[in-house]
Design a protein around this motif. Structure first.
Motif, PDB file in Angstrom:
ATOM      1  N   PHE A 236       7.092  -3.644   4.392  1.00 60.59           N
ATOM      2  CA  PHE A 236       5.715  -3.976   4.049  1.00 60.59           C
ATOM      3  C   PHE A 236       4.757  -2.945   4.636  1.00 60.59           C
ATOM      4  O   PHE A 236       5.055  -2.281   5.637  1.00 60.59           O
ATOM      5  CB  PHE A 236       5.336  -5.344   4.627  1.00 60.59           C
ATOM      6  N   GLY A 237       3.597  -2.851   4.027  1.00 60.69           N
ATOM      7  CA  GLY A 237       2.508  -2.103   4.622  1.00 60.69           C
ATOM      8  C   GLY A 237       1.860  -2.926   5.711  1.00 60.69           C
ATOM      9  O   GLY A 237       2.104  -4.130   5.836  1.00 60.69           O
ATOM     10  N   GLY A 238       1.021  -2.282   6.504  1.00 60.70           N
ATOM     11  CA  GLY A 238       0.385  -2.974   7.617  1.00 60.70           C
ATOM     12  C   GLY A 238      -0.720  -3.931   7.202  1.00 60.70           C
ATOM     13  O   GLY A 238      -1.195  -4.724   8.011  1.00 60.70           O
ATOM     14  N   GLY A 239      -1.119  -3.852   5.939  1.00 55.49           N
ATOM     15  CA  GLY A 239      -2.147  -4.753   5.439  1.00 55.49           C
ATOM     16  C   GLY A 239      -3.532  -4.115   5.420  1.00 55.49           C
ATOM     17  O   GLY A 239      -3.862  -3.285   6.277  1.00 55.49           O
TER      18      GLY A 239
ATOM     19  N   TRP B 218       2.541  -5.849  -4.650  1.00 58.32           N
ATOM     20  CA  TRP B 218       1.311  -6.090  -3.896  1.00 58.32           C
ATOM     21  C   TRP B 218       1.098  -7.593  -3.764  1.00 58.32           C
ATOM     22  O   TRP B 218       1.325  -8.352  -4.720  1.00 58.32           O
ATOM     23  CB  TRP B 218       0.116  -5.470  -4.601  1.00 58.32           C
ATOM     24  N   TYR B 219       0.634  -8.001  -2.565  1.00 59.95           N
ATOM     25  CA  TYR B 219       0.414  -9.410  -2.270  1.00 59.95           C
ATOM     26  C   TYR B 219      -0.995  -9.602  -1.733  1.00 59.95           C
ATOM     27  O   TYR B 219      -1.498  -8.775  -0.968  1.00 59.95           O
ATOM     28  CB  TYR B 219       1.432  -9.914  -1.243  1.00 59.95           C
ATOM     29  N   GLN B 220      -1.597 -10.713  -2.118  1.00 64.59           N
ATOM     30  CA  GLN B 220      -2.922 -11.117  -1.638  1.00 64.59           C
ATOM     31  C   GLN B 220      -2.726 -12.305  -0.691  1.00 64.59           C
ATOM     32  O   GLN B 220      -1.989 -13.237  -1.010  1.00 64.59           O
ATOM     33  CB  GLN B 220      -3.788 -11.543  -2.825  1.00 64.59           C
ATOM     34  N   GLN B 221      -3.396 -12.259   0.440  1.00 63.32           N
ATOM     35  CA  GLN B 221      -3.288 -13.373   1.383  1.00 63.32           C
ATOM     36  C   GLN B 221      -4.661 -13.790   1.884  1.00 63.32           C
ATOM     37  O   GLN B 221      -5.356 -13.003   2.526  1.00 63.32           O
ATOM     38  CB  GLN B 221      -2.390 -13.020   2.570  1.00 63.32           C
ATOM     39  N   HIS B 222      -5.032 -15.028   1.588  1.00 60.31           N
ATOM     40  CA  HIS B 222      -6.249 -15.602   2.149  1.00 60.31           C
ATOM     41  C   HIS B 222      -5.918 -16.241   3.488  1.00 60.31           C
ATOM     42  O   HIS B 222      -4.763 -16.640   3.727  1.00 60.31           O
ATOM     43  CB  HIS B 222      -6.844 -16.632   1.181  1.00 60.31           C
ATOM     44  N   PRO B 223      -6.918 -16.363   4.372  1.00 56.46           N
ATOM     45  CA  PRO B 223      -6.664 -16.901   5.710  1.00 56.46           C
ATOM     46  C   PRO B 223      -5.976 -18.259   5.684  1.00 56.46           C
ATOM     47  O   PRO B 223      -6.387 -19.167   4.949  1.00 56.46           O
ATOM     48  CB  PRO B 223      -8.078 -17.009   6.301  1.00 56.46           C
ATOM     49  N   GLY B 224      -4.910 -18.365   6.475  1.00 59.12           N
ATOM     50  CA  GLY B 224      -4.202 -19.629   6.585  1.00 59.12           C
ATOM     51  C   GLY B 224      -3.303 -19.974   5.413  1.00 59.12           C
ATOM     52  O   GLY B 224      -2.730 -21.066   5.377  1.00 59.12           O
ATOM     53  N   LYS B 225      -3.190 -19.061   4.451  1.00 58.07           N
ATOM     54  CA  LYS B 225      -2.383 -19.327   3.263  1.00 58.07           C
ATOM     55  C   LYS B 225      -1.181 -18.390   3.212  1.00 58.07           C
ATOM     56  O   LYS B 225      -1.163 -17.341   3.847  1.00 58.07           O
ATOM     57  CB  LYS B 225      -3.228 -19.126   1.998  1.00 58.07           C
ATOM     58  N   ALA B 226      -0.183 -18.789   2.393  1.00 54.29           N
ATOM     59  CA  ALA B 226       0.940 -17.902   2.143  1.00 54.29           C
ATOM     60  C   ALA B 226       0.506 -16.785   1.194  1.00 54.29           C
ATOM     61  O   ALA B 226      -0.408 -16.967   0.384  1.00 54.29           O
ATOM     62  CB  ALA B 226       2.104 -18.689   1.533  1.00 54.29           C
ATOM     63  N   PRO B 227       1.127 -15.626   1.295  1.00 45.67           N
ATOM     64  CA  PRO B 227       0.814 -14.541   0.369  1.00 45.67           C
ATOM     65  C   PRO B 227       1.091 -14.932  -1.077  1.00 45.67           C
ATOM     66  O   PRO B 227       1.921 -15.796  -1.363  1.00 45.67           O
ATOM     67  CB  PRO B 227       1.746 -13.414   0.828  1.00 45.67           C
ATOM     68  N   LYS B 228       0.391 -14.242  -1.980  1.00 45.10           N
ATOM     69  CA  LYS B 228       0.539 -14.464  -3.415  1.00 45.10           C
ATOM     70  C   LYS B 228       0.857 -13.134  -4.088  1.00 45.10           C
ATOM     71  O   LYS B 228       0.203 -12.130  -3.826  1.00 45.10           O
ATOM     72  CB  LYS B 228      -0.752 -15.032  -4.005  1.00 45.10           C
ATOM     73  N   LEU B 229       1.858 -13.134  -4.961  1.00 38.59           N
ATOM     74  CA  LEU B 229       2.243 -11.929  -5.681  1.00 38.59           C
ATOM     75  C   LEU B 229       1.179 -11.557  -6.702  1.00 38.59           C
ATOM     76  O   LEU B 229       0.828 -12.377  -7.555  1.00 38.59           O
ATOM     77  CB  LEU B 229       3.591 -12.152  -6.371  1.00 38.59           C
ATOM     78  N   MET B 230       0.690 -10.308  -6.639  1.00 37.56           N
ATOM     79  CA  MET B 230      -0.345  -9.844  -7.546  1.00 37.56           C
ATOM     80  C   MET B 230       0.161  -8.759  -8.503  1.00 37.56           C
ATOM     81  O   MET B 230      -0.278  -8.677  -9.643  1.00 37.56           O
ATOM     82  CB  MET B 230      -1.533  -9.296  -6.748  1.00 37.56           C
ATOM     83  N   ILE B 231       1.039  -7.897  -8.006  1.00 43.52           N
ATOM     84  CA  ILE B 231       1.583  -6.792  -8.803  1.00 43.52           C
ATOM     85  C   ILE B 231       3.059  -6.632  -8.435  1.00 43.52           C
ATOM     86  O   ILE B 231       3.413  -6.730  -7.258  1.00 43.52           O
ATOM     87  CB  ILE B 231       0.857  -5.465  -8.520  1.00 43.52           C
TER      88      ILE B 231
ATOM     89  N   TYR C 219      -4.562  -7.664   1.836  1.00 39.03           N
ATOM     90  CA  TYR C 219      -3.640  -7.200   0.800  1.00 39.03           C
ATOM     91  C   TYR C 219      -2.511  -6.407   1.439  1.00 39.03           C
ATOM     92  O   TYR C 219      -2.750  -5.549   2.303  1.00 39.03           O
ATOM     93  CB  TYR C 219      -4.371  -6.338  -0.233  1.00 39.03           C
ATOM     94  N   TYR C 220      -1.298  -6.698   0.993  1.00 37.50           N
ATOM     95  CA  TYR C 220      -0.111  -6.025   1.526  1.00 37.50           C
ATOM     96  C   TYR C 220       0.688  -5.405   0.382  1.00 37.50           C
ATOM     97  O   TYR C 220       0.917  -6.054  -0.645  1.00 37.50           O
ATOM     98  CB  TYR C 220       0.792  -7.011   2.260  1.00 37.50           C
ATOM     99  N   CYS C 221       1.140  -4.191   0.594  1.00 36.66           N
ATOM    100  CA  CYS C 221       2.086  -3.602  -0.344  1.00 36.66           C
ATOM    101  C   CYS C 221       3.493  -3.765   0.234  1.00 36.66           C
ATOM    102  O   CYS C 221       3.660  -4.009   1.430  1.00 36.66           O
ATOM    103  CB  CYS C 221       1.806  -2.121  -0.574  1.00 36.66           C
ATOM    104  N   SER C 222       4.480  -3.661  -0.619  1.00 38.08           N
ATOM    105  CA  SER C 222       5.858  -3.675  -0.137  1.00 38.08           C
ATOM    106  C   SER C 222       6.718  -2.805  -1.034  1.00 38.08           C
ATOM    107  O   SER C 222       6.399  -2.586  -2.211  1.00 38.08           O
ATOM    108  CB  SER C 222       6.434  -5.091  -0.083  1.00 38.08           C
TER     109      SER C 222
END
Lengths: 118, 109
Positions: B100-103, B37-50, B88-91
């Motif tokens: 990836f998931g659609g978000g 799972w990845y978290q992405q704030h606007p204008g930023k690269a995704p961040k690994l969460m799980i 949030y995106y799953c993969s």
């Protein structure tokens, strides 16, 4: 610390090619696969391909085979992505990412915006 | 190669818990435990969460947890905070591809 630093934004015309670089530091380059992921404006993440920097072996998502090429230069710890025959719907931010042992992406480049417009 | 299915949006109030689902098939989510799972704030690269379904990288809050049942993985965020508002995106990682998931857009009310 681990860093992936990508080349700057590009503006290209339809049919042109572009090469995006991803310079790595802070770890042993040949120990980790590099992937490329893109994100069109306002859209989700799309996986493109991976490359094994140790062997040069690659694997491309079906839709990118034949017009996208991934390479690496281990001497300068850099990965490259070549996109050919660009179309307007290739406009996106392109990310290089490092794959972990657990098959996830722990470090991401800052992204490179490629704009395709006539 | 279809994307994994996620709800387009979820919302919750501060302090509440929310769960985001991610549905794949028996060839990806159901077959491998390489769900991230990845978290992405606007204008930023995704961040690994799980990673690996339910493991947290160092530095990620224990308010984030993951699970999987059959072809569906889930991300739960407890004690919602304003800074959790993000996409949030799953993969899922298989032998031959990553999908990836659609978000999902999380709104903290």
């Amino acid at each position: 610390q681990v860093q992936l630093v990508q080349s700057g934004a590009e503006v290209k015309k339809p049919g042109a090619s572009v090469k995006v670089s991803c310079e790595t530091s802070g770890y042993t380059f040949t120990d980790y696969y590099i992937h490329w992921v893109r994100q069109a404006p306002g859209q989700g993440l799309e996986w493109m391909a991976w490359i094994n920097p140790n062997s040069g072996g690659t694997n491309y998502a079906q839709k990118f085979r034949g017009w996208v090429t991934m390479t690496t230069d281990a001497s300068i710890k850099t990965a490259y992505m070549d996109l050919n025959r660009l179309r307007s719907d290739d406009t996106a931010v392109y990310y290089c990412v490092r794959e972990t042992r657990s098959r996830s992406f722990d470090f991401w480049g800052q992204g490179t915006l490629v704009t395709v417009s006539s | 190669q279809s994307a994994l299915t996620q709800p387009a949006s979820v919302s919750g109030s501060p302090g509440q818990s929310i769960t985001i689902s991610c549905t794949g098939t028996s060839s990806d989510v159901g077959l491998y435990n390489y769900v991230s799972w990845y978290q992405q704030h606007p204008g930023k690269a995704p961040k690994l969460m799980i990673y690996e379904v339910d493991s947290r990288p160092s530095g990620v809050s224990n308010r984030f947890s993951g699970s999987k049942s059959g072809n569906t993985a889930s991300l739960t965020i407890s004690g919602l905070q304003a800074e959790d508002e993000a996409d949030y995106y799953c993969s899922s990682y298989t032998r031959t591809r990553v999908v990836f998931g659609g978000g999902t857009k999380l709104t903290v009310l």
